[in-house]
Scaffold this motif. Sequence first.
Motif, PDB file in Angstrom:
ATOM      1  N   ASP A  22       8.617  -4.725  24.487  1.00  0.00           N
ATOM      2  CA  ASP A  22       8.785  -5.512  25.712  1.00  0.00           C
ATOM      3  C   ASP A  22       8.006  -4.847  26.844  1.00  0.00           C
ATOM      4  O   ASP A  22       7.245  -3.908  26.604  1.00  0.00           O
ATOM      5  CB  ASP A  22      10.287  -5.674  26.049  1.00  0.00           C
ATOM      6  N   HIS A  23       8.215  -5.312  28.059  1.00  0.00           N
ATOM      7  CA  HIS A  23       7.492  -4.764  29.209  1.00  0.00           C
ATOM      8  C   HIS A  23       7.772  -3.273  29.371  1.00  0.00           C
ATOM      9  O   HIS A  23       6.874  -2.484  29.646  1.00  0.00           O
ATOM     10  CB  HIS A  23       7.917  -5.572  30.446  1.00  0.00           C
ATOM     11  N   PHE A  54      11.121  -6.864  17.661  1.00  0.00           N
ATOM     12  CA  PHE A  54      11.170  -7.788  18.793  1.00  0.00           C
ATOM     13  C   PHE A  54       9.865  -7.695  19.581  1.00  0.00           C
ATOM     14  O   PHE A  54       9.375  -6.600  19.841  1.00  0.00           O
ATOM     15  CB  PHE A  54      12.338  -7.465  19.740  1.00  0.00           C
ATOM     16  N   MET A  55       9.311  -8.860  19.933  1.00  0.00           N
ATOM     17  CA  MET A  55       8.127  -8.861  20.802  1.00  0.00           C
ATOM     18  C   MET A  55       8.174 -10.076  21.709  1.00  0.00           C
ATOM     19  O   MET A  55       8.485 -11.179  21.264  1.00  0.00           O
ATOM     20  CB  MET A  55       6.856  -8.896  19.960  1.00  0.00           C
ATOM     21  N   ASP A  56       7.892  -9.879  22.994  1.00  0.00           N
ATOM     22  CA  ASP A  56       7.767 -11.017  23.903  1.00  0.00           C
ATOM     23  C   ASP A  56       6.364 -11.016  24.509  1.00  0.00           C
ATOM     24  O   ASP A  56       5.469 -10.337  23.997  1.00  0.00           O
ATOM     25  CB  ASP A  56       8.891 -11.006  24.948  1.00  0.00           C
ATOM     26  N   SER A  57       6.164 -11.752  25.591  1.00  0.00           N
ATOM     27  CA  SER A  57       4.813 -11.896  26.133  1.00  0.00           C
ATOM     28  C   SER A  57       4.236 -10.576  26.645  1.00  0.00           C
ATOM     29  O   SER A  57       3.023 -10.459  26.826  1.00  0.00           O
ATOM     30  CB  SER A  57       4.794 -12.937  27.257  1.00  0.00           C
ATOM     31  N   SER A  58       5.084  -9.584  26.849  1.00  0.00           N
ATOM     32  CA  SER A  58       4.566  -8.277  27.259  1.00  0.00           C
ATOM     33  C   SER A  58       3.757  -7.637  26.132  1.00  0.00           C
ATOM     34  O   SER A  58       2.839  -6.873  26.392  1.00  0.00           O
ATOM     35  CB  SER A  58       5.717  -7.350  27.663  1.00  0.00           C
ATOM     36  N   LEU A  60       1.910  -9.439  24.078  1.00  0.00           N
ATOM     37  CA  LEU A  60       0.628 -10.131  24.191  1.00  0.00           C
ATOM     38  C   LEU A  60      -0.204  -9.488  25.298  1.00  0.00           C
ATOM     39  O   LEU A  60      -1.403  -9.265  25.142  1.00  0.00           O
ATOM     40  CB  LEU A  60       0.840 -11.613  24.542  1.00  0.00           C
ATOM     41  N   LEU A  89       3.217 -16.486  18.613  1.00  0.00           N
ATOM     42  CA  LEU A  89       3.032 -16.127  20.026  1.00  0.00           C
ATOM     43  C   LEU A  89       1.555 -15.846  20.330  1.00  0.00           C
ATOM     44  O   LEU A  89       1.032 -16.271  21.350  1.00  0.00           O
ATOM     45  CB  LEU A  89       3.896 -14.909  20.405  1.00  0.00           C
TER      46      LEU A  89
END
Lengths: 113, 149
Positions: A22-23, A54-58, A60, A89
């Motif tokens: 994450d960020h 887990f991965m979010d737009s951070s 990317l 994503l």
Amino acid sequence: MNELIKFTQEREMIVFLPRELDHHSAASVRAEIDSALFSKEPKALVFDLSGVEFMDSSGLGLVLGRYARASVLGIPIIIRNPTPRQERLFTMAQMHKMVKIEKEAKNDEKAAK
Amino acid sequence: MKKPQNELRCTFVSNSCNEALARGIATSFLIMLDPTAEELADVRCSVSEAVTNSIVHAYRGTSGEVAMILRSYDDGTVKITVSDRGCGIGDVEQARAPLFTTAPDEDRSGMGFSIMESLSDKLTVKSALGKGTKVTITKKLSSKKSSPT
């Protein structure tokens, strides 16, 4: 996370991204990746997602930022072993056009999970 | 919508380590509703995006409180509201556009709102400059069970 960066004999720089990408965690690995990228100038920069749960737009954003730097040096980026969700994503952000996405055959245990 | 079956309210400081905390709280709340692995992953990612926005953008260069309210309803709907009292968004439509970011040099991908939209059933964003932003994520779970047994 044991080891963040590894170099292969083929001068690939492999980055083993953290379990929760994450960020917060992206900010903690960014500097180390950049410093290795500029000092070693590898043949390719590989982000290995095998250990990422887990991965979010951070995530990317982390890859995008490294892409900007690596492309100046002419170094291609490879995303290795993403889950289908992670790959979606990257595709959503049109990043499959900038980086190569590949799966390692030996990583069966992840697919079986 | 009717009265929620269950509700959890929490407030935390805008430290980046609380992104994982917010996901953990959302997971604990949702797990009682017996979501599928995909639904749980969708909600975890959406919550992470919303909270990260508050931390990175709303409280840029400063810090403040992020409030999260989770509600579940008897038809299996879950509503999660993430709000801050940060700088607010001038043009919400522009902010929601894919790949739009105000901070490309900080490795922001501009995909936060797009991802939240794609992973939820409904996303509402209310914002006022200088006052703050409130994001509501609605997700309908396939399981009908909405209250803990």
